[in-house]
Design an enzyme around this catalytic site. Structure first.
Site, PDB file in Angstrom:
ATOM      1  N   GLY A   1     -65.840 -26.160 -88.391  1.00 32.71           N
ATOM      2  CA  GLY A   1     -64.883 -27.051 -89.068  1.00 32.71           C
ATOM      3  C   GLY A   1     -63.769 -27.558 -88.180  1.00 32.71           C
ATOM      4  N   GLY A   2     -63.963 -27.547 -86.851  1.00 31.96           N
ATOM      5  CA  GLY A   2     -62.910 -28.027 -85.959  1.00 31.96           C
ATOM      6  C   GLY A   2     -61.639 -27.247 -86.197  1.00 31.96           C
TER       7      GLY A   2
ATOM      8  CG  ASP B   1     -61.977 -27.520 -78.118  1.00 33.91           C
ATOM      9  OD1 ASP B   1     -61.989 -28.640 -78.642  1.00 33.91           O
ATOM     10  OD2 ASP B   1     -62.544 -26.526 -78.619  1.00 33.91           O
TER      11      ASP B   1
ATOM     12  NE  ARG C   1     -62.997 -22.247 -76.059  1.00 31.19           N
ATOM     13  CZ  ARG C   1     -63.286 -23.191 -76.940  1.00 31.19           C
ATOM     14  NH1 ARG C   1     -64.444 -23.176 -77.590  1.00 31.19           N
ATOM     15  NH2 ARG C   1     -62.434 -24.145 -77.202  1.00 31.19           N
TER      16      ARG C   1
ATOM     17  CB  SER D   1     -61.596 -21.678 -79.309  1.00 33.77           C
ATOM     18  OG  SER D   1     -62.512 -21.674 -80.377  1.00 33.77           O
ATOM     19  CB  SER D   2     -60.448 -24.130 -84.171  1.00 33.32           C
ATOM     20  OG  SER D   2     -59.673 -25.157 -83.669  1.00 33.32           O
TER      21      SER D   2
ATOM     22  CD  GLU E   1     -65.143 -29.967 -79.528  1.00 35.29           C
ATOM     23  OE1 GLU E   1     -64.546 -29.583 -80.562  1.00 35.29           O
ATOM     24  OE2 GLU E   1     -65.320 -31.160 -79.271  1.00 35.29           O
TER      25      GLU E   1
ATOM     26  CB  THR F   1     -68.562 -24.856 -84.674  1.00 38.41           C
ATOM     27  OG1 THR F   1     -67.909 -25.530 -83.607  1.00 38.41           O
ATOM     28  CG2 THR F   1     -68.395 -23.395 -84.489  1.00 38.41           C
TER      29      THR F   1
HETATM   30  N1  GLU Z   1     -64.662 -26.717 -80.323  1.00 37.74           N
HETATM   31  C1  GLU Z   1     -64.068 -26.089 -81.388  1.00 37.74           C
HETATM   32  C2  GLU Z   1     -63.559 -24.764 -80.959  1.00 37.74           C
HETATM   33  O1  GLU Z   1     -64.165 -24.083 -80.193  1.00 37.74           O
HETATM   34  C3  GLU Z   1     -64.871 -25.950 -82.611  1.00 37.74           C
HETATM   35  C4  GLU Z   1     -65.244 -27.277 -83.101  1.00 37.74           C
HETATM   36  C5  GLU Z   1     -65.909 -27.325 -84.417  1.00 37.74           C
HETATM   37  O2  GLU Z   1     -65.870 -26.501 -85.251  1.00 37.74           O
HETATM   38  O3  GLU Z   1     -66.529 -28.292 -84.599  1.00 37.74           O
HETATM   39  O4  GLU Z   1     -62.528 -24.383 -81.392  1.00 37.74           O
END
Ligand code: GLU
Length: 589
Positions: free
Chosen positions: A495-496, A449, A122, A473-474, A429, A409
């Protein structure tokens, strides 16, 4: 690329033909309200088939990348060798999603040792970053303003994490893993429908504003079109340096200076990232987070990833229900699922951050007693209500995070010939990251994030910016094992913040509903991030709108663009799936 390679590529591209009728919104990012901008960038639905194999399987977001990974395994490479080749290729062909200018989490299953290793690549905040770095004229910047330029760029981590994993599990020489990406960068790659579409809808303002990005993504003043063959000599040079000199080529020396200069002298929102930040970056080998769901062991990544904690939180919420009594697209299932999900996201908004940096253990978040307490709040009879965070830490009072993420992502799933496996989620991101490009790759905007506000009503937020800290992070790369410890499922998604839900729902589709992996991926999506229940537009699940409104849900029917790449192992066979909502392809032998 030789003749055989060309044929292979044509074959893969043929698997991924897009129906042109499925294109969604065309709104520009200038549109004001956040939620109005969602769902962004649905770019088509492919007709993917379940792939099966006996020796190995690779599933990734782009045919060129799957092809590169497959070739490495055919040459005797391990799953991590293939993942590195895939990441190098994705930097070229899917620059909107991931690349060497971003970060990743890697799960590696060593089949001989029967042991799972996890690597955290990360991004970190630069040493000069502080909690108010997203404040402008006394106000917190809007997320959209904060994304563009140097200030949002975290120290990229993916190369250091891949290097660390390769030193432990690699079979081929590091230098060989970049050959295909270097060659493809030199001869050019065909711009994919999704890349062309994201450029056409002008999704990132930085691509106009920054000279290197504008000239790379445009041809004769227009954004690149689908099928255009784009060479990337800058990336070929950077990858050659990395292949020959290792990750140090990126983190020290001339390239590090270029990255730092690009951030510090950005014409919009210059940042502080220094050559020292790059030289001092370290990937971290962490203990995996594992828990039991029914008779299965589900393992994910520890914080700052949400994967290990939040995916488990959703699953544990549902464990005491016999889900087989309800269809996976019934109002009953959605009612239960969305409550479990709301509870998981309520906790996530308060307690997930770079906990190791803060000296906080993540274990209380998944303590079985605590999970059961949370699960007891779920009921078929009660109407849907917004969930409150629990009290996993008695002595901790924290504010609610306000980080915002849109969906991009990339996820890579691999099983090699020895049964070793990789589940790797990787990201810059937002689409095209910060919009800044150095030597043909995008720099991430991962620092958005963090919670842009350091506190909420005077209460500090755990995920506030601090020097050298990793943003929450997601990303949720996950592996599932059966009761005998055999690896059963390798899964992950872009997918954020919806990633967590996409992964959990796919696991339930396989474990509870016995779907094959392609059907589990394709199945209509539901999400509830402790806000509204989103039902995937144009699917059977969208018909539940009025039934769910009656159960107290605030419902939105919309595109839900997961991008799951997964592999299921069953009776000694490997089954690969790729999400038809994006451009991925699974292939093996
Ligand atoms: N930036 C997000 C993360 O690391 C992922 C974003 C995405 O999936 O578009 O959790």
């Amino acid at each position: 690329m030789n003749h055989r390679s060309n044929l292979l590529l044509l074959f893969f591209l043929g698997l991924c033909l897009f129906q042109t009728a499925c294109v969604a919104q065309t709104a520009k990012l200038e549109a004001p309200a956040r939620e109005d901008r969602e769902p962004e960038a649905a770019t088509g639905v492919a007709d993917n088939k379940l792939s099966s194999a006996t020796e190995f399987m690779v599933s990734s977001a782009n045919p060129y990348a799957t092809w590169a990974g497959k070739r490495i395994i055919e040459q005797g490479g391990s799953a991590i060798d293939a993942a590195i080749a895939i990441q190098a290729m994705l930097t070229l062909v899917e620059p909107q999603s991931s690349g060497i200018g971003g970060g990743a989490f890697i799960l590696y299953w060593d089949n001989q040792k029967q042991r799972l290793f996890t690597y955290d690549g990360r991004e970190t905040a630069p040493a000069a970053a502080d909690a108010n770095m997203f404040e402008k004229d006394g106000n917190t910047m809007s997320w959209r303003d904060a994304v563009v330029g140097g200030n949002s760029v975290g120290v990229p981590g993916v190369l250091r994490a891949m290097e660390m994993a390769h030193q432990a599990h690699g079979k081929l020489n590091w230098s060989e893993l970049f050959d295909d990406a270097i060659e493809q960068s030199t001869v050019g790659f065909e711009v994919s429908p999704r890349l062309a579409r994201l450029l056409a809808i002008d999704i990132h303002p930085g691509l106009h504003a920054f000279v290197e990005s504008a000239s790379y993504f445009k041809y004769q003043d227009d954004f690149l079109k689908e099928g255009f063959v784009r060479q990337n000599k800058g990336l070929a040079k950077a990858l050659t340096g990395i292949a020959n000199e290792g990750a140090d080529y990126f983190y020290t020396g001339e390239l590090a200076q270029k990255i730092s200069d690009t951030v510090r002298f950005a014409s919009i929102n210059p940042g502080s990232l220094s050559t020292k930040d790059l030289a001092q970056y370290q990937a971290v080998k962490r203990s995996p987070m594992c828990g039991f769901y029914r008779s299965y062991k589900v393992c994910g990544m520890a914080p700052p990833s949400s994967g290990g904690v939040s995916v488990m939180h959703i699953l544990k919420g549902l464990e005491r229900f016999d889900l087989s009594k309800y269809a996976p697209d019934s109002a009953e299932f959605v009612h239960l699922y969305s409550q479990a999900s709301a509870l998981a996201y309520a906790d996530r908004a308060h307690f997930i951050a770079d906990l190791a940096f803060l000296g906080i253990s993540p274990v209380p978040l998944v303590n079985p007693r605590y999970m059961n307490e949370r699960a007891s709040l779920i009921s078929m009879q009660k109407p849907w209500t917004k969930a409150k965070p629990g009290k996993p830490y008695s002595a901790l009072s924290v504010g609610k995070d306000n980080a915002y993420e849109l969906s991009n992502t990339s996820h890579i799933s691999i099983v090699d010939k020895q049964g070793n496996a990789v589940s790797m989620t990787t990201s810059v991101e937002f689409m095209f990251g910060s919009g800044l490009m150095v030597d043909g790759f995008m720099l991430n905007n991962q620092l958005t994030d963090f919670s842009l506000d350091p506190d909420r009503d005077g209460v500090p937020v755990l995920n506030r910016v601090e020097a050298n800290k990793r943003p929450r992070s997601s990303m949720s790369p996950t592996m599932v094992f059966d009761k005998d410890g055999n690896l059963k499922l390798i899964v992950g998604s872009p997918g954020g913040s919806r990633i967590i839900s996409y992964v959990a729902q796919t696991i339930i589709n396989v474990l509870d509903y016995g779907m094959d992996i392609q059907s589990a991926i394709e199945f209509p999506r539901i999400t509830n991030r402790n806000d509204y229940t989103a039902l995937e537009k144009g699917t059977s699940i969208a018909n539940l709108e009025s039934a769910l409104i009656k159960k107290g849900h605030d419902v939105q029917v919309r595109d839900l663009n997961s991008g799951i790449h997964a592999i299921m192992i069953k009776d000694g066979k490997l089954y690969g799936g790729a999400d038809p909502r994006r451009e991925g392809v699974a292939a093996g032998r």
